[in-house]
Write a protein that holds these residues in place. Sequence first.
Motif, PDB file in Angstrom:
ATOM      1  N   THR A   1      45.753 -25.416 -10.885  1.00 11.91           N
ATOM      2  CA  THR A   1      45.954 -25.974  -9.543  1.00 11.91           C
ATOM      3  C   THR A   1      46.853 -27.195  -9.586  1.00 11.91           C
ATOM      4  N   VAL A   2      46.599 -28.080 -10.528  1.00 13.05           N
ATOM      5  CA  VAL A   2      47.419 -29.293 -10.646  1.00 13.05           C
ATOM      6  C   VAL A   2      48.852 -28.938 -11.019  1.00 13.05           C
ATOM      7  N   THR A   3      49.022 -28.074 -12.017  1.00 12.15           N
ATOM      8  CA  THR A   3      50.370 -27.723 -12.466  1.00 12.15           C
ATOM      9  C   THR A   3      51.163 -27.029 -11.373  1.00 12.15           C
ATOM     10  N   CYS A   4      50.564 -26.019 -10.750  1.00 11.80           N
ATOM     11  CA  CYS A   4      51.282 -25.291  -9.696  1.00 11.80           C
ATOM     12  C   CYS A   4      51.558 -26.188  -8.504  1.00 11.80           C
ATOM     13  N   GLY A   5      50.606 -27.048  -8.171  1.00 11.02           N
ATOM     14  CA  GLY A   5      50.824 -27.973  -7.064  1.00 11.02           C
ATOM     15  C   GLY A   5      51.976 -28.931  -7.336  1.00 11.02           C
TER      16      GLY A   5
ATOM     17  N   VAL B   1      53.874 -16.837  -6.616  1.00  8.70           N
ATOM     18  CA  VAL B   1      53.544 -16.956  -8.035  1.00  8.70           C
ATOM     19  C   VAL B   1      52.456 -18.008  -8.245  1.00  8.70           C
ATOM     20  N   ALA B   2      52.598 -19.141  -7.561  1.00 11.13           N
ATOM     21  CA  ALA B   2      51.607 -20.209  -7.698  1.00 11.13           C
ATOM     22  C   ALA B   2      50.246 -19.763  -7.171  1.00 11.13           C
TER      23      ALA B   2
ATOM     24  N   ALA C   1      43.299 -29.717  -6.280  1.00  6.69           N
ATOM     25  CA  ALA C   1      43.989 -29.896  -5.003  1.00  6.69           C
ATOM     26  C   ALA C   1      43.938 -31.340  -4.548  1.00  6.69           C
ATOM     27  N   ALA C   2      42.781 -31.986  -4.719  1.00  5.91           N
ATOM     28  CA  ALA C   2      42.651 -33.389  -4.321  1.00  5.91           C
ATOM     29  C   ALA C   2      43.577 -34.275  -5.144  1.00  5.91           C
ATOM     30  N   LEU C   3      43.625 -34.035  -6.446  1.00  8.02           N
ATOM     31  CA  LEU C   3      44.452 -34.863  -7.323  1.00  8.02           C
ATOM     32  C   LEU C   3      45.932 -34.718  -6.977  1.00  8.02           C
ATOM     33  N   VAL C   4      46.392 -33.496  -6.750  1.00  8.48           N
ATOM     34  CA  VAL C   4      47.798 -33.286  -6.387  1.00  8.48           C
ATOM     35  C   VAL C   4      48.101 -33.938  -5.046  1.00  8.48           C
ATOM     36  N   GLY C   5      47.207 -33.773  -4.092  1.00  7.93           N
ATOM     37  CA  GLY C   5      47.431 -34.373  -2.778  1.00  7.93           C
ATOM     38  C   GLY C   5      47.543 -35.886  -2.846  1.00  7.93           C
ATOM     39  N   PHE C   6      46.631 -36.521  -3.576  1.00  6.90           N
ATOM     40  CA  PHE C   6      46.690 -37.971  -3.727  1.00  6.90           C
ATOM     41  C   PHE C   6      47.970 -38.397  -4.457  1.00  6.90           C
ATOM     42  N   ALA C   7      48.371 -37.609  -5.449  1.00  7.84           N
ATOM     43  CA  ALA C   7      49.571 -37.941  -6.218  1.00  7.84           C
ATOM     44  C   ALA C   7      50.822 -37.874  -5.346  1.00  7.84           C
TER      45      ALA C   7
END
Length: 232
Positions: free
Chosen positions: A150-154, A176-177, A207-213
């Motif tokens: 999730t993190v990588t694809c995000g 693909v993601a 998802a939360a980590l990518v969104g915050f990033a």
Amino acid sequence: MPSLTSAPPARPRSRVTLFGASVVCAAAALALLVLVAVRWLPLMTLDRTVAQALHRRAVTEPGLVHANRILTDWAWDPWTMRALTLVAVVVLWWRGARALAVWAAAVSLLSTLLQQGLKAAVGRERPHWPDPVDSAHFSAFPSGHAMTATVTCGLLLWLLRRRGTGPWMWWSALVVAGVSVVGVGITRLYLGVHWLSDVLGGWLLGAALVGFAVAGFARYEGRGGPVLPQRS
């Protein structure tokens, strides 16, 4: 009296911000973590029901088990995902977008530290079977495969969007993601090495980590940070 020909006042559009969506995912992940930690009976029952149903099917389908093991151990393995992030980081650094490269690398590292820290803190046992079709190490919650994918694809989708790619490539990348994130979760369940709530927790945390990033880097750029060069 207002003119009959004047346009009506525009209604304010309500929209969910990326930060707000990330807060929702983080809150859901925290709630799930608490339910797992206290072994909430309805959740434990659901986990066992799903795991037993999939395992009964897996032991009768060795060919499908082999395909799932290839996908989970090679195509969607966390180290494969991290390697993809590393490639993106190197490309960004080479192009001069060094702040963005460091940001992406830091998010990937934080994801690894967070998942391992939670695994150690929760200490949840994985499913045990008299006739296992696969094995895995370390604690179960959250699923490292699901969270890392999730993190990588995000992150990769975010970087691709920033680059200004065409619609065909963008939609292809989305497909693909999506297949990768959902697929890796299914493989972990099918192979009997994770509970359903482990996979859900990995997805929500990722998802939360990518969104915050993403929201954090946008704030950084708004304060005058360097911007990734766009494609001409």
